[in-house]
Every structure is written in structure tokens, then in C-alpha cells.
Scaffold this active site. Structure first.
Site, PDB file in Angstrom:
ATOM      1  N   ARG A  61      11.012  47.610  33.673  1.00 14.80           N
ATOM      2  CA  ARG A  61      10.078  48.730  33.801  1.00 14.80           C
ATOM      3  C   ARG A  61       9.534  48.915  35.215  1.00 14.80           C
ATOM      4  O   ARG A  61       9.048  50.003  35.546  1.00 14.80           O
ATOM      5  CB  ARG A  61       8.984  48.626  32.745  1.00 14.80           C
ATOM      6  CG  ARG A  61       9.509  48.997  31.355  1.00 14.80           C
ATOM      7  CD  ARG A  61       8.451  48.903  30.290  1.00 14.80           C
ATOM      8  NE  ARG A  61       7.929  47.581  30.101  1.00 14.80           N
ATOM      9  CZ  ARG A  61       8.486  46.635  29.356  1.00 14.80           C
ATOM     10  NH1 ARG A  61       9.591  46.885  28.692  1.00 14.80           N
ATOM     11  NH2 ARG A  61       7.940  45.443  29.248  1.00 14.80           N
ATOM     12  N   GLU A  98       7.979  31.508  26.800  1.00 13.52           N
ATOM     13  CA  GLU A  98       7.380  30.714  25.731  1.00 13.52           C
ATOM     14  C   GLU A  98       8.338  29.594  25.312  1.00 13.52           C
ATOM     15  O   GLU A  98       7.943  28.457  25.115  1.00 13.52           O
ATOM     16  CB  GLU A  98       7.058  31.624  24.549  1.00 13.52           C
ATOM     17  CG  GLU A  98       6.015  31.041  23.640  1.00 13.52           C
ATOM     18  CD  GLU A  98       5.585  32.047  22.587  1.00 13.52           C
ATOM     19  OE1 GLU A  98       5.917  33.247  22.735  1.00 13.52           O
ATOM     20  OE2 GLU A  98       4.930  31.613  21.635  1.00 13.52           O
TER      21      GLU A  98
HETATM   22  P1  AMP Z   1       4.167  37.744  32.586  1.00 12.92           P
HETATM   23  O1  AMP Z   1       5.309  37.043  33.271  1.00 12.92           O
HETATM   24  O2  AMP Z   1       3.610  36.969  31.441  1.00 12.92           O
HETATM   25  O3  AMP Z   1       3.100  38.190  33.556  1.00 12.92           O
HETATM   26  O4  AMP Z   1       4.769  39.040  31.894  1.00 12.92           O
HETATM   27  C1  AMP Z   1       5.042  40.152  32.648  1.00 12.92           C
HETATM   28  C2  AMP Z   1       6.313  40.839  32.211  1.00 12.92           C
HETATM   29  O5  AMP Z   1       6.422  40.908  30.788  1.00 12.92           O
HETATM   30  C3  AMP Z   1       6.307  42.257  32.720  1.00 12.92           C
HETATM   31  O6  AMP Z   1       7.578  42.507  33.307  1.00 12.92           O
HETATM   32  C4  AMP Z   1       6.056  43.119  31.505  1.00 12.92           C
HETATM   33  O7  AMP Z   1       6.971  44.184  31.460  1.00 12.92           O
HETATM   34  C5  AMP Z   1       6.228  42.225  30.294  1.00 12.92           C
HETATM   35  N1  AMP Z   1       5.032  42.176  29.421  1.00 12.92           N
HETATM   36  C6  AMP Z   1       4.242  41.095  29.195  1.00 12.92           C
HETATM   37  N2  AMP Z   1       3.293  41.358  28.295  1.00 12.92           N
HETATM   38  C7  AMP Z   1       3.455  42.656  27.941  1.00 12.92           C
HETATM   39  C8  AMP Z   1       2.748  43.542  27.040  1.00 12.92           C
HETATM   40  N3  AMP Z   1       1.694  43.142  26.317  1.00 12.92           N
HETATM   41  N4  AMP Z   1       3.199  44.810  26.937  1.00 12.92           N
HETATM   42  C9  AMP Z   1       4.272  45.231  27.652  1.00 12.92           C
HETATM   43  N5  AMP Z   1       4.963  44.451  28.500  1.00 12.92           N
HETATM   44  C10 AMP Z   1       4.563  43.174  28.661  1.00 12.92           C
END
Ligand code: AMP
Length: 173
Positions: A61, A98
């Protein structure tokens, strides 16, 4: 459009892609002409005078945001891709999921010497993806000026993982 009007165009999808996650669906916001314009303007606002030469978007995205931001900043784009997608010599950075790990890749020569880089992704959640993206950019000699996120899920403390970095998020939950 103000921030609450932008938020009204984001749809919460409970239990997607798995139970317990509330997925932020940004597609209605991207489809709205005034909303999309406000998003791109808002994301680049702090970086207009920063001399950004490339916007690095995280698959998938981040790819929806990076090109429009770059066009407005007069910059190029670098795609930070999922494993195995780029055809030439790559450098990778891994991050924890996870269960297990994943990695993102960029071409080894993606960042020209002296390039000033703005990182972008749709959501800052735990910060693992962004931390990997930053380490990838810097390992390849890119000079990271800042990171821009459409959404920050502040209760997940992703900002902490990016300690000391210039982080700009448009909508905070
Ligand atoms: P993180 O590595 O945990 O910061 O997750 C970020 C990535 O996961 C981004 O590329 C987001 O597109 C996706 N992501 C994580 N949580 C969500 C959420 N609640 N809604 C949509 N996309 C998410």
C-alpha cells in the site's frame, strides 16, 4: 478536508486478515478525489523544503502513495519490495511477524550517492516494517530525511521502535 472527514472515509474491518486485528481499509479514502488530494498534500507537507530526491514506498500500500507524493515533490520513487520480486542484485532487511519473519528488498544500487529519502507506508503499527525499511535504505547509502504514514496506531508503540527518527503521521488512532 479536515482530519475527521478523512477518518470518516477509512473503514474499520474487524477480524481481517485474522481474528483480533481491526484492519484499516483506506480504499474509500483513496477513491475520493478531495480525500486523496488532502492525503498526498498532508503527507508531504513537512518535507516540501527538505530537498527530497526519492520517495521510498513499502509494498503494497506504500505503492499507492509514493508516486503521487514524489510527483508533487519533484522526486523519484524507489519500491521496497517483498522477497523475490526484483530482478537484479538486491539487499534485504528482515523483520519479525507474529509467527516467523519476513523481509523486504531493494536493488543494491537503488539509492544514488547523496540521495535524500522520504519513506512512506499506509500504516505504522508495531513499527517492524518501517524499522526494516529504514535499515535497508541506510544500508544502501540512502540518507533518510523522514518517514510519512497515513495512519499511526499509536497504542502499538511503533514510534518507539523508530526512536530518534523524524516521523510524520497524518491520522492517529
Ligand atoms: P508493522 O510492521 O506492525 O508496523 O505493520 C505495518 C504494516 O502492516 C504496514 O505495511 C501496513 O500496511 C500493515 N498493517 C498493520 N496493521 C494494520 C491495520 N490494522 N490495518 C491495515 N494495515 C495494517
Amino acid at each position: 478536508m479536515n482530519m475527521s472527514e478523512l477518518k470518516a472515509l477509512i473503514k474499520d474491518v474487524p477480524d481481517f486478515p485474522k481474528k483480533g486485528i481491526i484492519f484499516k481499509d483506506i480504499t474509500p479514502l483513496l477513491a475520493d478525489p478531495k480525500g486523496f488530494d488532502a492525503v498526498i498534500d498532508g503527507l508531504i507537507a513537512p518535507f516540501k523544503q527538505a530537498g527530497i530526491t526519492v520517495v521510498a514506498g513499502v509494498e503494497s500500500r506504500g505503492f499507492l502513495l509514493a508516486p503521487a507524493m514524489a510527483a508533487r515533490l519533484g522526486a523519484g520513487i524507489v519500491p521496497l519490495r517483498k522477497k523475490g520480486k526484483l530482478p537484479r542484485k538486491v539487499h534485504s532487511a528482515s523483520y519479525d511477524l507474529e509467527y516467523g519473519t519476513d523481509s523486504i528488498e531493494a536493488h543494491a544500487d537503488a539509492f544514488a550517492k547523496g540521495s535524500k529519502v522520504l519513506l512512506v507506508d499506509d500504516v505504522l503499527a508495531t513499527g517492524g516494517t518501517a524499522a526494516a525499511a529504514i535499515s535497508l535504505i541506510e544500508a544502501l547509502g540512502g540518507n533518510l530525511v523522514g518517514s510519512a504514514f497515513l495512519i499511526e496506531l499509536s497504542f502499538l508503540n511503533g514510534r518507539k521502535k523508530l526512536d530518534g527518527r523524524n516521523i510524520h503521521s497524518l491520522l492517529t488512532y
